[in-house]
Design an enzyme around this catalytic site. Sequence first.
Site, mmCIF file in Angstrom:
data_model
loop_
_atom_site.group_PDB
_atom_site.id
_atom_site.type_symbol
_atom_site.label_atom_id
_atom_site.label_comp_id
_atom_site.label_asym_id
_atom_site.label_seq_id
_atom_site.Cartn_x
_atom_site.Cartn_y
_atom_site.Cartn_z
ATOM 1 N N HIS A 199 -35.936 27.139 -34.089
ATOM 2 C CA HIS A 199 -36.706 27.245 -35.339
ATOM 3 C C HIS A 199 -36.016 28.146 -36.345
ATOM 4 O O HIS A 199 -36.093 27.937 -37.548
ATOM 5 C CB HIS A 199 -38.107 27.757 -35.020
ATOM 6 C CG HIS A 199 -38.937 26.714 -34.356
ATOM 7 N ND1 HIS A 199 -39.822 26.984 -33.367
ATOM 8 C CD2 HIS A 199 -38.982 25.388 -34.556
ATOM 9 C CE1 HIS A 199 -40.392 25.862 -32.972
ATOM 10 N NE2 HIS A 199 -39.905 24.882 -33.688
ATOM 11 N N GLU A 441 -22.636 -1.664 -27.741
ATOM 12 C CA GLU A 441 -22.170 -0.340 -27.332
ATOM 13 C C GLU A 441 -21.824 -0.284 -25.850
ATOM 14 O O GLU A 441 -21.578 0.772 -25.295
ATOM 15 C CB GLU A 441 -23.184 0.739 -27.717
ATOM 16 C CG GLU A 441 -24.623 0.456 -27.393
ATOM 17 C CD GLU A 441 -25.583 1.541 -27.936
ATOM 18 O OE1 GLU A 441 -25.138 2.568 -28.437
ATOM 19 O OE2 GLU A 441 -26.798 1.310 -27.812
ATOM 20 N N ASP A 465 -21.253 5.302 -27.800
ATOM 21 C CA ASP A 465 -21.407 4.841 -26.421
ATOM 22 C C ASP A 465 -20.307 3.873 -26.024
ATOM 23 O O ASP A 465 -19.852 3.890 -24.876
ATOM 24 C CB ASP A 465 -22.781 4.177 -26.246
ATOM 25 C CG ASP A 465 -23.862 5.217 -26.046
ATOM 26 O OD1 ASP A 465 -23.626 6.151 -25.259
ATOM 27 O OD2 ASP A 465 -24.915 5.121 -26.693
ATOM 28 N N CYS A 512 -22.212 2.118 -36.468
ATOM 29 C CA CYS A 512 -23.098 3.250 -36.776
ATOM 30 C C CYS A 512 -22.812 4.470 -35.915
ATOM 31 O O CYS A 512 -23.552 5.445 -35.955
ATOM 32 C CB CYS A 512 -24.567 2.834 -36.672
ATOM 33 S SG CYS A 512 -25.036 2.297 -35.024
HETATM 34 C C1 PEP Z 1 -23.715 5.051 -30.682
HETATM 35 O O1 PEP Z 1 -23.792 5.006 -29.453
HETATM 36 O O2 PEP Z 1 -22.644 4.978 -31.313
HETATM 37 C C2 PEP Z 1 -24.926 5.210 -31.484
HETATM 38 C C3 PEP Z 1 -24.894 5.130 -32.784
HETATM 39 O O3 PEP Z 1 -26.085 5.506 -30.849
HETATM 40 P P1 PEP Z 1 -26.415 6.949 -30.207
HETATM 41 O O4 PEP Z 1 -25.374 7.921 -30.696
HETATM 42 O O5 PEP Z 1 -27.775 7.271 -30.640
HETATM 43 O O6 PEP Z 1 -26.287 6.671 -28.742
HETATM 44 MG MG MG Z 2 -25.662 4.643 -28.510
#
Ligand code: PEP
Ligand code: MG
Length: 591
Positions: A199, A441, A465, A512
């Site tokens: 926090h 992934e 991942d 992503c």
């Molecule tokens: C990833 O695995 O690249 C992803 C975007 O998901 P997370 O990081 O939440 O596993």
């Molecule tokens: Mg992931």
Amino acid sequence: MPAQAKGEKVFRGIGVSAGVCRGKIVVLHRARHIIAKREVPENDLAHEVERFEQSLAQTQKQISEIQNRVVQSMGAKEGDIFDAHLLMLADRVLVEEVIKLIRGQKLNAEYAFHTVAERYITVLSDVEDDYLRERAADMRDLTVRVLDNLLEVKDAFDLRHLSEPCILVGHDLSPSTTAQLDKNFVLGFATDIGGKTSHTAIMARSLGIPAVVGLESVSEELENGDYALLDGYNGIIIVNPTDQTLFEYGQLAKIKASLEEKLREIKTQPAVTLDGKNIILSANIEGPADVAAVIAHGAEGVGLFRTEFLFINRDKLPDEEEQFKVYHEVAEALKPHPVIIRTLDLGGDKFASHLQLAKEVNPFLGWRAIRFCLAQPEMFRAQIRAILRASVAGKVKMMYPMISGLDELNQANTLVEKCKAELRAEQIPFNEEMKVGAMIEIPSAALIADALAKHVKFFSIGSNDLIQYTLAADRTNEKVSHLYEPTHPAIIRLIKATVDAAHRHGIWAGVCGEIAGDPVLAPLLIGLGVDELSAAPPVVSQVKYIIRRLKQSEAQALADFALQCESSSEIFARCVELARASAPSLFESKG
Ligand code: PEP
Ligand code: MG
């Protein structure tokens, strides 16, 4: 003999709130309570219990006052932080335990309370759940306040006496102390312990005060009046900085300011290469609170909403209604830009403590994400219905994490169709055309992308991942971090295979994972044909900056090289070369 000038000393910790400041140090020494054990005469026991109850009431009043002050100065969310303190104070189990000790063993109130509170703190400190561990800090904060009141000690952390701007250094800084910080006098702070999600760190960010935590024994090594420079970006505090260090930081500040200006200028511009290739540039969020940053950094919507953060740090699962409100709020705020809501990705390194799931030997290879959701259809159904219902509020899309094969994808799609049928029957509106995608992934998914592409409207490559599963290198284990190579030829080929399969089937493919937000690696992804990049909001503008200084043909040449190269480091070196040549100013400012 003249006093010897002290040399520069660097302490390294975790930067939790960005910014650089310099000034004199004030070390906060907490008053040490001397908790004597006393035997209380039988006749005085009632009075001792009353004294304890009074100290609780007094503490409650003080915390409520602080809470009100925080709500007024910083907002309701920051004020909520003190709810945990108030709940602990009202915990009758704890209170009764103390009273039992006072009466049963004829003990003085401070000794009895300290004994019970320490036991709570030890238990909370030992649990694996980050959230509960942070409650130990709340309990410690509370214990000191109650003891202050019982022993009639004045607040040793009274910061009203600061007369000149300084950097505060302490073993820990409680949320209630942080709430009293006056930005005119506190330039920044540094603590021995703490983490990014504490926090105190949250409040430092809200206040915009640079802060570094986890510096181990800094509070014992520094003295009042020492001169220091605190770098909240890199998590360091430099005591007695040399002229050279001060000069370098001065230069860095100028470079950073001029880069920020350049990034601001392109905020509303599209992410388009010099030769006209448009890239969709979106942002990753964990909840509605992040939407403002998405807009502030000029992202075109959200490419990944990690919904699991709605499920952790709480006592029970969010129901359909609660989720609907959150998704609706985000979709509406981002309209007309899209938001891709990822269905629950619990497991791996993200756990909801209240679900009390059995520990697994290999959690990343275990009951995680879509596997967990398909095994809990009622919970999954509530989320899917909430997302479908929110789809009327804006441009909502949905994607499944951790798809490993076609059966899983078909099962998830079947459940979505069932939810749609239910909503139709209930005459609850939703967007019939809501696009559903799959995260790629797991290597198996990349290798059968052709089959998966027939059943979804887009792919989003989760490189975080994909790298760990392809290279068998745990993303959270620093001992194998040298093997966790985004430019490994296997990764590049899997991304290429995924993008090509998507395009053959007329759907788009984005990335992503963290590599999408790395200006060194983004050009390679664009060269591989990726259509969308989704990154953390603060880095979106840097990625846009490099895209706008890059030619698609150069990115393509880089990708062609990478696809035939056998060495990760050679590929990486080429990526660095192109990035530095395209956008040198991005790299001048890396301190
Ligand atoms: C990833 O695995 O690249 C992803 C975007 O998901 P997370 O990081 O939440 O596993
Ligand atoms: Mg992931």
